[in-house]
Design a protein around this motif. Structure first.
Motif, short mmCIF file in Angstrom:
data_model
loop_
_atom_site.label_atom_id
_atom_site.label_comp_id
_atom_site.label_asym_id
_atom_site.label_seq_id
_atom_site.Cartn_x
_atom_site.Cartn_y
_atom_site.Cartn_z
N PRO A 34 4.83 -7.69 -19.85
CA PRO A 34 6.27 -7.99 -19.75
C PRO A 34 7.06 -6.87 -19.10
N TYR A 35 6.65 -5.62 -19.32
CA TYR A 35 7.36 -4.49 -18.70
C TYR A 35 7.32 -4.60 -17.19
N ILE A 36 6.17 -4.94 -16.65
CA ILE A 36 6.04 -5.06 -15.20
C ILE A 36 6.66 -6.35 -14.69
N CYS A 45 0.82 -1.22 0.00
CA CYS A 45 0.00 0.00 0.00
C CYS A 45 0.85 1.26 0.00
N THR A 46 1.87 1.28 0.86
CA THR A 46 2.71 2.48 0.95
C THR A 46 3.55 2.67 -0.30
N ALA A 47 4.02 1.56 -0.89
CA ALA A 47 4.81 1.68 -2.12
C ALA A 47 3.95 2.23 -3.24
N VAL A 65 -2.83 -7.35 -15.18
CA VAL A 65 -1.36 -7.45 -15.08
C VAL A 65 -0.95 -7.68 -13.63
N LEU A 66 -1.61 -7.00 -12.70
CA LEU A 66 -1.30 -7.17 -11.29
C LEU A 66 -1.53 -8.61 -10.84
N ILE A 67 -2.66 -9.20 -11.26
CA ILE A 67 -2.98 -10.58 -10.87
C ILE A 67 -1.95 -11.55 -11.45
N GLY A 91 2.39 -4.74 -6.98
CA GLY A 91 1.59 -3.64 -6.46
C GLY A 91 2.23 -2.29 -6.75
N LEU A 92 3.54 -2.21 -6.59
CA LEU A 92 4.27 -0.98 -6.94
C LEU A 92 4.16 -0.70 -8.42
N SER A 93 4.36 -1.73 -9.24
CA SER A 93 4.39 -1.54 -10.68
C SER A 93 3.01 -1.22 -11.26
N ALA A 94 1.95 -1.55 -10.52
CA ALA A 94 0.61 -1.19 -10.99
C ALA A 94 0.46 0.31 -11.15
N THR A 95 1.29 1.07 -10.44
CA THR A 95 1.25 2.53 -10.58
C THR A 95 1.62 2.95 -12.00
#
Length: 422
Positions: free
Chosen positions: A333-335, A18-20, A274-276, A141-145
Motif C-alpha cells: 500500500p505504501y508504494i 531505469c534512470t529514476a 510489489v513491483l509487479i 519502478g521508482l518506488s521499488a528503490t
C-alpha cells in the motif's frame, strides 16, 4: 469492470524507469547508509540510544525538507531540476563527511543537515514520471528503490565495515560516495527525457505547477478525502520507517547479524512482487476503478499485516517469513500511494495540478509521525525490545488502517456519488 489498457511500453518509458531507479538509489545511499551501523559503543544521551538520536536528527531534517517541498518542489521549473537534484544530494553527502569528523555531540546535528535537502529529491524525480499513461509502471519502478535499494545500501555498508575495515563513522560517507556517480548519470538521463505526449495528457490530465492559490483550492474542494488518505499514509510511513531504521537490529536479535546479505535477499522478493502488482495498474484505463482497486489492496494488506504478525507471535512462522510478510504488507500500500492512488486521484477528479504537492503534505506528516513513534518508544516503552515494539506497531496500525479505509470509502461516495463501490 473498468476498461483494460493495451500495454505499450516505449523506449522513453524504459529510459525513465531505469534512470529514476538509479537516481533514487543514489540518493538512498546518502540517506540510508548510516543505518548499517549500530553505534552501540556510544553512551546514551538523556535515555536515548545514540542511533535513535541520529535517526531522529535525520528524520527531523527530512521532515522539514518535506514541508519546504510542499511549496518549493511544485514550483521548480524544468531547467533547474538537474542542478537541484545534484546539488541537494551533493550537500547531503558532504554532511556525511562532516559526520565522520565532528565531535560526538554534534553528530546528530550533521545528520539533521544531511536529511534537510534529501526530502525534496522524490518530488524532483517523480515529476519526470507523472501524468503519463504508464505512470504506474514508471512510479512502481521508482518506488521499488524504497524496498530493494535500502537493503542494498545497508548490505553495502556492512560489507565495507566487515571486509574493508571502514569504521562506523566513515562508512556512511564511503557508501554514499560509491553510489554518487550513478546518481549523476541518472539525473542527466532524466533531464534529457521526453515530456508527456498529447495522449498522456488526455488520459491523465495535464500536470501543471501549483501555486499557493491552487494548493488552497485543492484542499478546499477535496480536503475530506485527502485528509483520510493522508492518515492512512502516516500509519504506513510509521510502520515502514521503524522497520527500515532498525532492520539491522532485528536481524541481530534473531542471531543473524553475521549474514548482511539477508537484508537484501529478504527485501528482493518483496520488491519484485510489489513491483509487479503496482505496475498492473497500467492495465486499467478507468481512473476511478484503478483508484478503488488500490484502496482494496490497501485494506487486504492491513489485514495481512495483522495475520502474519499474530502467527509470528504465536511461533507458527519464523523471523524470515515474518520479515518478508510484514514487509510486503506495509510496502504494497505504501508504494501504491506513490504510483497509483495519488496519481489516479488527480486523474479521476480531473484536477490540473501536480501529484508532488499531495506527496509532500503526506510525507511531511508521515515523518512527523515517525519521529513521534521513536520518541514514544524511548520514553514509554524503554523495557520493550525493538522486535516486541514493532510487533504491537503492526497490530495497532493494521487495525486503524482498516477503520480508516471504510471512512475513506464513505467520503469518496459523498464527494463523487457516481463512483460505483460494488
Amino acid at each position: 469492470m473498468g476498461k483494460l489498457n493495451k500495454v505499450s511500453i516505449s523506449k522513453t518509458d524504459v529510459l525513465l524507469v531505469c534512470t529514476a531507479f538509479m537516481a533514487y538509489t543514489g540518493m538512498y545511499a546518502v540517506r540510508k547508509s548510516f543505518l548499517a551501523g549500530q553505534f552501540e559503543g556510544v553512551e546514551a544521551v538523556s535515555g536515548f540510544h545514540f542511533k535513535t538520536l541520529l535517526i531522529i536528527g535525520q528524520v527531523l531534517g527530512y521532515m522539514l525538507s518535506k514541508f519546504i517541498g510542499i511549496r518549493l518542489v511544485p514550483e521548480i521549473p524544468p531547467y533547474k531540476r538537474f542542478g537541484a537534484i545534484v546539488g541537494l544530494v551533493g550537500f547531503g553527502l558532504l554532511m556525511l563527511l562532516a559526520f565522520a569528523y565532528v565531535p560526538i555531540p554534534l553528530k546528530p546535528v550533521t545528520m539533521f543537515l544531511n536529511g534537510l535537502p534529501l526530502g525534496m529529491i522524490f518530488g524532483l524525480v517523480l515529476v519526470y514520471l507523472e501524468g503519463r499513461k504508464n505512470s504506474e509502471l514508471l512510479a512502481a519502478g521508482l518506488s521499488a528503490t524504497f524496498i530493494f535499494s535500502t537493503g542494498l545500501v545497508k548490505s553495502t555498508g556492512i560489507w565495507l565495515m566487515q571486509d574493508f575495515q571502514i569504521n562506523e563513522w566513515m562508512m556512511p560517507f564511503v557508501t554514499g560516495a560509491v553510489f554518487f556517480p550513478m546518481l549523476l548519470i541518472a539525473a542527466y538521463g532524466l533531464n534529457k527525457s521526453k515530456p508527456p505526449t498529447a495522449t498522456d495528457k488526455e488520459l491523465r490530465t495535464e500536470r501543471v505547477p501549483m501555486d499557493k492559490k491552487a494548493r488552497l483550492d485543492f484542499i478546499k474542494k477535496h480536503g475530506g478525502v485527502f485528509f483520510v488518505l493522508v492518515l492512512v499514509y502516516v500509519l504506513l510511513t510509521v510502520v515502514r520507517d521503524f522497520r527500515d531504521n532498525f532492520i539491522v537490529e532485528f536481524w541481530a536479535a534473531f542471531n543473524m547479524s553475521q549474514q548482511p546479505e539477508l537484508i537484501t535477499l529478504t527485501e528482493l522478493p518483496i520488491a519484485i512482487l510489489v513491483l509487479i502488482i503496482s505496475a498492473l495498474g497500467i492495465l486499467v484505463i478507468d481512473n476511478k476503478k484503478a483508484f478503488l482497486l488500490g484502496i482494496l489492496a490497501t485494506i487486504i494488506s492491513a489485514i495481512l499485516m495483522i495475520i502474519v504478525t499474530f502467527l509470528f507471535k504465536q511461533g507458527e512462522i519464523g523471523p524470515v517469513i515474518w520479515m518478508i510478510g510484514s514487509g510486503f504488507s506495509v510496502y504494497l500500500p505504501y508504494i501504491l500511494f506513490h504510483c497509483l492512488l495519488f496519481e489516479r486521484l488527480l486523474a479521476f477528479l480531473k484536477y490540473k495540478g501536480t501529484v508532488g504537492f499531495l506527496f509532500y503534505v503526506a510525507d511531511a506528516l508521515g515523518y512527523l509521525g515517525s519521529v513521534g513513534i521513536l520518541i514514544y518508544k524511548e520514553f514509554f516503552h524503554t523495557q520493550s525490545s525493538r522486535v516486541e515494539f514493532f510487533t504491537w506497531l503492526n497490530f495497532g496500525s493494521g487495525a486503524l488502517i482498516v477503520v480508516l479505509v471504510f471512512v475513506l470509502l464513505w467520503n469518496i461516495k459523498e464527494v463523487s456519488p457516481k463512483i460505483q463501490l460494488k
